[in-house]
Write a protein that holds these residues in place. Structure first.
Motif, PDB file in Angstrom:
ATOM      1  N   ASP A 330      51.579  35.684  28.929  1.00 54.42           N
ATOM      2  CA  ASP A 330      50.497  36.435  28.289  1.00 54.42           C
ATOM      3  C   ASP A 330      49.184  36.285  29.057  1.00 54.42           C
ATOM      4  N   THR A 331      48.955  35.099  29.613  1.00 58.71           N
ATOM      5  CA  THR A 331      47.746  34.882  30.416  1.00 58.71           C
ATOM      6  C   THR A 331      47.745  35.801  31.632  1.00 58.71           C
ATOM      7  N   ILE A 620      60.075  41.983  31.352  1.00 57.31           N
ATOM      8  CA  ILE A 620      59.287  41.062  30.526  1.00 57.31           C
ATOM      9  C   ILE A 620      57.794  41.263  30.780  1.00 57.31           C
ATOM     10  N   MET A 621      57.414  41.382  32.054  1.00 58.59           N
ATOM     11  CA  MET A 621      55.999  41.545  32.385  1.00 58.59           C
ATOM     12  C   MET A 621      55.492  42.930  31.985  1.00 58.59           C
ATOM     13  N   PHE A 622      56.373  43.924  32.002  1.00 57.69           N
ATOM     14  CA  PHE A 622      55.964  45.249  31.535  1.00 57.69           C
ATOM     15  C   PHE A 622      55.725  45.227  30.032  1.00 57.69           C
ATOM     16  N   ASP A 623      56.597  44.541  29.308  1.00 61.23           N
ATOM     17  CA  ASP A 623      56.395  44.407  27.862  1.00 61.23           C
ATOM     18  C   ASP A 623      55.103  43.653  27.570  1.00 61.23           C
ATOM     19  N   ALA A 624      54.827  42.597  28.344  1.00 65.19           N
ATOM     20  CA  ALA A 624      53.579  41.851  28.149  1.00 65.19           C
ATOM     21  C   ALA A 624      52.374  42.741  28.408  1.00 65.19           C
ATOM     22  N   PHE A 625      52.477  43.614  29.421  1.00 62.29           N
ATOM     23  CA  PHE A 625      51.402  44.576  29.673  1.00 62.29           C
ATOM     24  C   PHE A 625      51.228  45.522  28.491  1.00 62.29           C
ATOM     25  N   GLN A 628      49.395  43.931  25.680  1.00 61.75           N
ATOM     26  CA  GLN A 628      47.960  43.831  25.950  1.00 61.75           C
ATOM     27  C   GLN A 628      47.299  45.205  25.862  1.00 61.75           C
ATOM     28  N   ALA A 629      47.976  46.222  26.375  1.00 57.19           N
ATOM     29  CA  ALA A 629      47.382  47.563  26.416  1.00 57.19           C
ATOM     30  C   ALA A 629      47.186  48.146  25.029  1.00 57.19           C
ATOM     31  N   GLN A 630      48.046  47.744  24.103  1.00 55.19           N
ATOM     32  CA  GLN A 630      47.965  48.280  22.749  1.00 55.19           C
ATOM     33  C   GLN A 630      47.062  47.456  21.845  1.00 55.19           C
ATOM     34  N   ALA A 631      46.552  46.336  22.358  1.00 56.59           N
ATOM     35  CA  ALA A 631      45.712  45.444  21.556  1.00 56.59           C
ATOM     36  C   ALA A 631      44.246  45.668  21.898  1.00 56.59           C
ATOM     37  N   PRO A 638      44.444  34.493  26.977  1.00 55.14           N
ATOM     38  CA  PRO A 638      45.142  33.522  26.141  1.00 55.14           C
ATOM     39  C   PRO A 638      45.174  32.168  26.841  1.00 55.14           C
ATOM     40  N   VAL A 639      44.986  31.105  26.117  1.00 52.80           N
ATOM     41  CA  VAL A 639      44.905  29.770  26.704  1.00 52.80           C
ATOM     42  C   VAL A 639      46.297  29.308  27.109  1.00 52.80           C
ATOM     43  N   ALA A 640      46.425  28.829  28.352  1.00 48.61           N
ATOM     44  CA  ALA A 640      47.685  28.279  28.838  1.00 48.61           C
ATOM     45  C   ALA A 640      47.416  26.904  29.414  1.00 48.61           C
ATOM     46  N   ALA A 641      47.912  25.875  28.779  1.00 43.21           N
ATOM     47  CA  ALA A 641      47.682  24.513  29.244  1.00 43.21           C
ATOM     48  C   ALA A 641      48.458  24.256  30.528  1.00 43.21           C
TER      49      ALA A 641
END
Length: 647
Positions: A330-331, A620-625, A628-631, A638-641
């Motif tokens: 997500d990051t 997977i990366m297209f779905d993540a895009f 993000q595009a719809q939000a 997003p925070v990623a430790a």
């Protein structure tokens, strides 16, 4: 290194909303956390986020000339600015700062659009000339720094370092371009000048864009530089080695100027090791070096980095990352703004995160493989080309095309037995074959992946069009030079430079690439290809040149790359997320995909029948895009430790 943004009324001089200009500027605050400022005048808003590197006290932007008629917002570094200052002063220009930014303003006054020819560095800038009512945009020759832009329906021209500046504007319609989807599932990124959104564009590398109020609708990017492969330099090998060392030394030296802590990435590969060795020869104090290791030995080069660090007594920092470090999906989707499928973005993000703890500027070895013939695919292409040159197309195409069709896909077999792709490539012409080898999913695979309706919407478009267009301008008959040129225009800009820019700027880290210096690249393009690949050895003259400075097991070991264990991730800890993502309602309702193909890819991968990790990661990366595009646009990722192994 910074983030820039702006709004320009191409039709008149209406005022822009200050709160909106501030919001779109601050959405890329990660690029410049030190300072921010805005400039407004009728019909114009300029925004800047600053990462202070040179002239910390007086280098604020937007920056104007003496009478305030010419101003600029600038992202990058001009490495020869100190040479230009006295020349411009002799012409009567008065400097009020010590920054490289001010040099561009006065260079515009002196030379107009031709000023870009005088600049040596990495840059993307927008310059406003009030007297001429002109907005001038420019991007560096190798596309190291990004520039995105769009025209809105109300006549507003908007630009920014990152695409999120544009998508954050309420007047921008986020309509996805189907041709960009085809490009993405071929290359793993959306190549310039296209963006994933229909109405947005990337300014291509080595191009300018000039907008004059009242006549901006007709503005088109204009090239100002290109690399020409003459391959006709009569220099002998010994002299080429000596001159190459000198040119790399000069390029590295130019990039050592900073008013903040500076270091280097050290992967243990040839290119970063050569840069560090050169830095050590120029420095009176230990070089700061940073490396990432992996707890999976198949991907861990840290021992080789340590060899170089020990030899040059660098101040070396190493962090070991877990092999299941996949929490960045997500990051990365937020950072890249478009679908982007190079999984090495994960370790690149981590090494930038780690480096920023110790330095603000880091030198890298990026660009060496493209300029010096370092990729294995180059050697394979030349081998295929030798077969193509011996057989007429009328015989070669049906013979090897049939073999490619009949030979089974053998992902499980040793590489030497995976002949299907080679047979298919030999049946093609040179450009088609290289496009075939560079495509993550080949034409037949993309056709099966896409739904019948989406295939029809492409109107016959194929991503090879991108390669064909560049090949027409390559102006070379040398088979290696041709594919190097194609990589300069696509892979290097769209994948490598995009990856490093977003990953580094996510952590407010400036990365400089001495092996992408345009003068070095121009010289390398004069060398015969036999000095780049010789007897099956890639980067031949480069390795020979650095034999006095680096051990042979650094120079001549097999290339490992900066990769992650995708196939095992997707059969193990990521298997459930993969299924949920690839078969999400977003994906199935998008209309892009054939659901049966999606399910087949998942089932065959999980059953180990085939390795579909590349295709599944792209999905997977297209779905993540899409998520993000719809939000609503977020002002922070997003925070990623950090997924490091405890000491």
């Amino acid at each position: 290194m910074c983030g820039i943004s702006g709004l320009f009324d191409t039709l008149g001089t209406r005022d822009f909303d200050r709160a909106l200009a501030a919001r779109i500027n601050n959405i890329q605050a990660h690029r410049g956390p030190d300072e921010d400022d805005l400039h407004f005048e009728p019909g114009l808003a300029l925004g800047h986020r600053r990462l202070s590197v040179i002239d910390l006290a007086t280098g604020q932007q937007p920056l104007f000339n003496e009478d305030g008629s010419v101003g600029i917002v600038f992202n990058g570094e001009i490495y020869n600015f100190e040479e230009l200052v006295p020349e411009l002063q002799a012409m009567g220009h008065i400097f009020k700062t010590r920054s490289d930014t001010e040099v561009i303003v006065h260079a515009w006054e002196a030379w107009g659009p031709e000023c870009v020819h005088r600049l040596r560095g990495m840059f993307a800038f927008a310059l406003w000339d009030r007297n001429q009512q002109t907005l001038f945009l420019a991007r560096d020759r190798m596309g190291v720094k990004p520039m995105h832009y769009a025209w809105l329906a109300d006549g507003t021209f908007i630009f920014g370092s990152e695409l999120k500046v544009i998508t954050a504007h309420p007047g921008f319609a986020r309509d996805i371009d189907p041709l960009a989807v085809e490009d993405y599932f071929s290359f793993g990124y959306v190549p310039d000048p296209r963006c994933i959104y229909r109405n947005a564009h990337k300014l291509p590398s080595a191009h300018t864009l000039t907008l004059r109020r009242g006549d901006a609708a007709q503005a088109q990017p204009v090239p100002y530089w290109d690399v020409h492969f003459s391959n006709d330099n009569p220099i002998n090998q010994a002299d080429a080695e000596a001159e190459l060392r000198d040119r790399v030394r000069e390029s590295v030296k130019l990039r050592l100027k900073a008013d903040v802590p500076l270091g280097a990435f050290l992967s243990g590969g040839v290119d970063s090791s050569a840069v560090v060795a050169t830095m050590a020869g120029l420095s009176t104090t230990p070089v700061h070096t940073c490396a990432i290791g992996f707890d999976d030995p198949r991907f861990n080069e840290s021992a080789f980095a340590q060899q170089v660090a020990d030899r040059y007594q660098t101040d070396h920092r190493l962090e070991v990352v877990k092999s299941d470090d996949f929490d960045l999906i997500d990051t990365l989707a937020w950072l890249y703004d478009e679908p982007y499928a190079d999984s090495s973005a994960i370790p690149t993000y981590r090494v930038c995160q780690m480096a920023r703890k110790h330095v603000t500027v880091a030198l890298s070895g990026d660009g060496g493989d493209e300029s010096l013939g370092g990729y294995r695919r180059y050697r394979m292409h030349l081998g295929e080309e030798s077969v193509r040159s011996r057989l007429p197309h009328g015989l070669r195409s049906p013979l090897f095309g049939s073999l490619g069709h009949l030979y089974p896909k053998a992902d499980w077999a040793p590489r030497m037995f995976r002949a299907k792709t080679t047979f298919q490539a030999i049946a093609m012409d040179s450009v088609q074959a290289y496009h075939h080898s560079m495509s993550h999913l080949r034409a037949d695979q993309r056709q099966r992946l896409f739904s019948p309706a989406f295939n029809k919407s492409l109107g016959g478009y194929n991503s090879i069009t991108v390669f064909r267009g560049h090949a027409e301008r390559a102006n070379t008959d040398d088979p290696l030079a041709l594919i190097q040129y194609l990589d300069y225009k696509t892979w290097l800009v769209g994948d490598i430079n995009t990856k490093v820019d977003r990953a580094s700027m996510a952590h407010s880290l400036e990365v400089r690439e001495p092996l992408m210096d345009h003068q070095l690249i121009e010289w390398l393009a004069t060398l015969p290809s036999s000095l780049k690949i010789n007897a099956g050895e890639g980067k031949y003259v480069f390795k020979k040149a650095f034999e006095p400075l680096l051990p042979n097991d650094i120079l001549y070991r097999s290339k490992m790359g900066f990769s992650v264990p995708l196939a095992s991730w997707l059969r193990g800890p990521l298997a459930e997320r993969m299924r949920e993502s690839v078969l999400s309602p977003r994906m199935l309702d998008s209309g892009y995909f054939n659901e049966a193909t999606l399910r087949t890819l998942i089932d065959q991968h999980l059953s180990r029948q085939f390795d579909h990790s590349t295709a599944l990661w792209m999905l997977i990366m297209f779905d993540a895009f899409l998520r993000q595009a719809q939000a609503p646009i977020q002002a922070a990722p997003p925070v990623a430790a950090a997924a490091t192994v405890p000491a």
